[in-house]
Design a protein around this motif. Structure first.
Motif, PDB file in Angstrom:
ATOM      1  N   MET A   1     -49.061  37.985  47.368  1.00 41.25           N
ATOM      2  CA  MET A   1     -49.955  37.120  47.685  1.00 41.25           C
ATOM      3  C   MET A   1     -49.518  35.963  46.282  1.00 41.25           C
ATOM      4  SD  MET A   1     -52.149  36.014  49.843  1.00 41.25           S
ATOM      5  CE  MET A   1     -53.121  34.642  49.551  1.00 41.25           C
ATOM      6  N   ASP A   2     -49.500  35.995  45.755  1.00 43.57           N
ATOM      7  CA  ASP A   2     -49.491  35.473  44.380  1.00 43.57           C
ATOM      8  C   ASP A   2     -47.489  34.593  44.875  1.00 43.57           C
ATOM      9  OD1 ASP A   2     -51.488  35.688  42.371  1.00 43.57           O
ATOM     10  OD2 ASP A   2     -50.013  37.395  42.032  1.00 43.57           O
ATOM     11  N   GLU A   3     -46.700  35.524  45.284  1.00 46.73           N
ATOM     12  CA  GLU A   3     -45.412  34.779  45.918  1.00 46.73           C
ATOM     13  C   GLU A   3     -45.940  33.671  46.222  1.00 46.73           C
ATOM     14  OE1 GLU A   3     -45.927  37.699  45.693  1.00 46.73           O
ATOM     15  OE2 GLU A   3     -44.754  38.366  43.603  1.00 46.73           O
ATOM     16  N   ALA A   4     -46.984  33.557  47.577  1.00 40.43           N
ATOM     17  CA  ALA A   4     -46.890  33.139  48.745  1.00 40.43           C
ATOM     18  C   ALA A   4     -47.416  31.891  48.295  1.00 40.43           C
ATOM     19  CB  ALA A   4     -48.131  33.793  49.727  1.00 40.43           C
ATOM     20  N   LEU A   5     -48.767  32.223  46.881  1.00 39.67           N
ATOM     21  CA  LEU A   5     -48.895  31.285  46.726  1.00 39.67           C
ATOM     22  C   LEU A   5     -48.492  30.203  46.208  1.00 39.67           C
ATOM     23  CD1 LEU A   5     -52.661  32.315  45.950  1.00 39.67           C
ATOM     24  CD2 LEU A   5     -51.900  30.205  47.784  1.00 39.67           C
ATOM     25  N   GLU A   6     -47.353  30.380  45.357  1.00 38.19           N
ATOM     26  CA  GLU A   6     -46.280  29.733  44.496  1.00 38.19           C
ATOM     27  C   GLU A   6     -45.483  29.139  45.412  1.00 38.19           C
ATOM     28  OE1 GLU A   6     -44.137  31.984  41.518  1.00 38.19           O
ATOM     29  OE2 GLU A   6     -46.097  33.301  40.899  1.00 38.19           O
ATOM     30  N   VAL A   7     -45.394  29.786  46.319  1.00 39.43           N
ATOM     31  CA  VAL A   7     -44.405  29.118  47.001  1.00 39.43           C
ATOM     32  C   VAL A   7     -45.171  27.611  48.152  1.00 39.43           C
ATOM     33  CG1 VAL A   7     -42.606  29.062  49.439  1.00 39.43           C
ATOM     34  CG2 VAL A   7     -42.124  31.037  47.784  1.00 39.43           C
ATOM     35  N   VAL A   8     -45.974  27.981  48.354  1.00 41.05           N
ATOM     36  CA  VAL A   8     -46.992  26.890  48.721  1.00 41.05           C
ATOM     37  C   VAL A   8     -47.559  25.260  47.899  1.00 41.05           C
ATOM     38  CG1 VAL A   8     -49.470  26.379  49.887  1.00 41.05           C
ATOM     39  CG2 VAL A   8     -48.042  28.326  50.778  1.00 41.05           C
ATOM     40  N   ASP A   9     -47.979  26.166  46.581  1.00 44.43           N
ATOM     41  CA  ASP A   9     -47.516  25.406  45.674  1.00 44.43           C
ATOM     42  C   ASP A   9     -46.152  23.971  45.098  1.00 44.43           C
ATOM     43  OD1 ASP A   9     -49.077  24.331  43.457  1.00 44.43           O
ATOM     44  OD2 ASP A   9     -48.190  25.183  41.501  1.00 44.43           O
ATOM     45  N   VAL A  10     -45.202  24.662  45.221  1.00 46.78           N
ATOM     46  CA  VAL A  10     -44.368  24.253  44.994  1.00 46.78           C
ATOM     47  C   VAL A  10     -43.619  23.176  46.700  1.00 46.78           C
ATOM     48  CG1 VAL A  10     -41.589  24.083  44.993  1.00 46.78           C
ATOM     49  CG2 VAL A  10     -42.690  25.897  43.867  1.00 46.78           C
ATOM     50  N   LEU A  11     -43.938  23.677  47.409  1.00 44.80           N
ATOM     51  CA  LEU A  11     -44.064  23.064  48.673  1.00 44.80           C
ATOM     52  C   LEU A  11     -44.690  21.583  48.338  1.00 44.80           C
ATOM     53  CD1 LEU A  11     -43.949  25.172  51.716  1.00 44.80           C
ATOM     54  CD2 LEU A  11     -41.854  23.474  50.406  1.00 44.80           C
ATOM     55  N   ALA A  12     -46.199  21.703  47.997  1.00 47.15           N
ATOM     56  CA  ALA A  12     -47.257  20.845  47.939  1.00 47.15           C
ATOM     57  C   ALA A  12     -46.484  19.465  46.680  1.00 47.15           C
ATOM     58  CB  ALA A  12     -49.012  21.502  47.550  1.00 47.15           C
ATOM     59  N   ASP A  13     -45.930  20.658  45.944  1.00 43.51           N
ATOM     60  CA  ASP A  13     -45.601  19.241  44.967  1.00 43.51           C
ATOM     61  C   ASP A  13     -44.175  18.313  45.520  1.00 43.51           C
ATOM     62  OD1 ASP A  13     -47.066  20.419  43.325  1.00 43.51           O
ATOM     63  OD2 ASP A  13     -46.410  21.620  41.198  1.00 43.51           O
ATOM     64  N   SER A  14     -43.581  19.084  45.815  1.00 40.82           N
ATOM     65  CA  SER A  14     -42.304  18.161  46.392  1.00 40.82           C
ATOM     66  C   SER A  14     -42.851  16.999  47.588  1.00 40.82           C
ATOM     67  CB  SER A  14     -41.148  19.773  47.095  1.00 40.82           C
ATOM     68  OG  SER A  14     -41.962  20.239  47.977  1.00 40.82           O
ATOM     69  N   GLY A  15     -44.448  17.599  48.499  1.00 42.29           N
ATOM     70  CA  GLY A  15     -44.725  16.521  48.934  1.00 42.29           C
ATOM     71  C   GLY A  15     -44.404  16.841  50.969  1.00 42.29           C
ATOM     72  N   PHE A  16     -43.406  17.981  50.795  1.00 46.93           N
ATOM     73  CA  PHE A  16     -43.271  18.899  52.425  1.00 46.93           C
ATOM     74  C   PHE A  16     -44.230  19.201  52.404  1.00 46.93           C
ATOM     75  CE2 PHE A  16     -38.534  17.797  50.120  1.00 46.93           C
ATOM     76  CZ  PHE A  16     -38.980  17.338  51.190  1.00 46.93           C
ATOM     77  N   GLU A  17     -45.586  19.326  52.147  1.00 48.47           N
ATOM     78  CA  GLU A  17     -46.167  20.515  52.464  1.00 48.47           C
ATOM     79  C   GLU A  17     -47.044  20.464  54.101  1.00 48.47           C
ATOM     80  OE1 GLU A  17     -48.678  17.842  51.284  1.00 48.47           O
ATOM     81  OE2 GLU A  17     -47.111  18.620  50.624  1.00 48.47           O
ATOM     82  N   GLY A  18     -47.177  18.937  54.090  1.00 42.17           N
ATOM     83  CA  GLY A  18     -47.091  18.482  56.028  1.00 42.17           C
ATOM     84  C   GLY A  18     -46.454  18.706  56.793  1.00 42.17           C
ATOM     85  N   LEU A  19     -45.221  19.094  56.419  1.00 48.22           N
ATOM     86  CA  LEU A  19     -43.696  18.708  57.664  1.00 48.22           C
ATOM     87  C   LEU A  19     -43.492  20.502  57.994  1.00 48.22           C
ATOM     88  CD1 LEU A  19     -41.635  18.183  58.916  1.00 48.22           C
ATOM     89  CD2 LEU A  19     -39.927  18.437  57.101  1.00 48.22           C
ATOM     90  N   ILE A  20     -44.362  21.567  56.572  1.00 51.69           N
ATOM     91  CA  ILE A  20     -43.942  22.943  56.972  1.00 51.69           C
ATOM     92  C   ILE A  20     -44.924  23.185  57.637  1.00 51.69           C
ATOM     93  CG2 ILE A  20     -44.268  25.176  56.245  1.00 51.69           C
ATOM     94  CD1 ILE A  20     -40.768  23.378  55.587  1.00 51.69           C
ATOM     95  N   ALA A  21     -46.221  22.560  57.361  1.00 54.47           N
ATOM     96  CA  ALA A  21     -47.567  23.139  58.730  1.00 54.47           C
ATOM     97  C   ALA A  21     -47.639  23.330  59.803  1.00 54.47           C
ATOM     98  CB  ALA A  21     -48.645  22.466  57.482  1.00 54.47           C
ATOM     99  N   TRP A  22     -46.455  21.278  59.907  1.00 53.65           N
ATOM    100  CA  TRP A  22     -46.613  21.645  61.540  1.00 53.65           C
ATOM    101  C   TRP A  22     -45.788  22.093  62.305  1.00 53.65           C
ATOM    102  CZ3 TRP A  22     -50.629  19.886  64.035  1.00 53.65           C
ATOM    103  CH2 TRP A  22     -51.122  18.465  64.125  1.00 53.65           C
ATOM    104  N   ALA A  23     -45.028  22.588  61.276  1.00 55.10           N
ATOM    105  CA  ALA A  23     -43.522  23.402  61.613  1.00 55.10           C
ATOM    106  C   ALA A  23     -44.205  24.552  62.399  1.00 55.10           C
ATOM    107  CB  ALA A  23     -42.313  23.152  61.003  1.00 55.10           C
ATOM    108  N   LEU A  24     -44.815  25.057  61.073  1.00 55.38           N
ATOM    109  CA  LEU A  24     -45.543  26.413  61.441  1.00 55.38           C
ATOM    110  C   LEU A  24     -46.833  26.531  62.303  1.00 55.38           C
ATOM    111  CD1 LEU A  24     -46.686  27.964  58.195  1.00 55.38           C
ATOM    112  CD2 LEU A  24     -44.434  28.549  59.681  1.00 55.38           C
ATOM    113  N   ARG A  25     -46.987  25.014  63.007  1.00 53.85           N
ATOM    114  CA  ARG A  25     -48.918  25.489  63.726  1.00 53.85           C
ATOM    115  C   ARG A  25     -47.483  25.090  64.897  1.00 53.85           C
ATOM    116  NH1 ARG A  25     -51.381  21.120  59.753  1.00 53.85           N
ATOM    117  NH2 ARG A  25     -52.747  22.791  59.094  1.00 53.85           N
TER     118      ARG A  25
END
Length: 74
Positions: A1-25
């Motif tokens: 679970m920690d690895e998944a949160l780290e990946v999400v944190d890196v994506l949030a820092d890079s600005g791609f969290e919205g793109l990845i979230a919508w692709a998963l949706r």
């Protein structure tokens, strides 16, 4: 679970969290539609593959929001 949160944190820092979230949706919505199509298009009862597609699609719809909220609290 920690690895998944780290990946999400890196994506949030890079600005791609919205793109990845919508692709998963979108992938989740397509999985739900595919599962419903298989279930309603066959004459048998609820099959295993359509049920798994529907459940997996629901998880993909909810997972991005949950992971982003957990990453904000962590």
């Amino acid at each position: 679970m920690d690895e998944a949160l780290e990946v999400v944190d890196v994506l949030a820092d890079s600005g791609f969290e919205g793109l990845i979230a919508w692709a998963l949706r979108i992938a989740g919505l397509l999985a739900i539609l595919a599962g419903l199509g298989l279930w309603l298009g066959t004459e048998m009862g609820l099959l295993v593959i359509p049920a798994l597609l529907i459940l997996g699609g629901l998880v993909l719809l909810v997972a991005p929001s949950v992971l982003l909220v957990l990453a904000e609290f962590a």
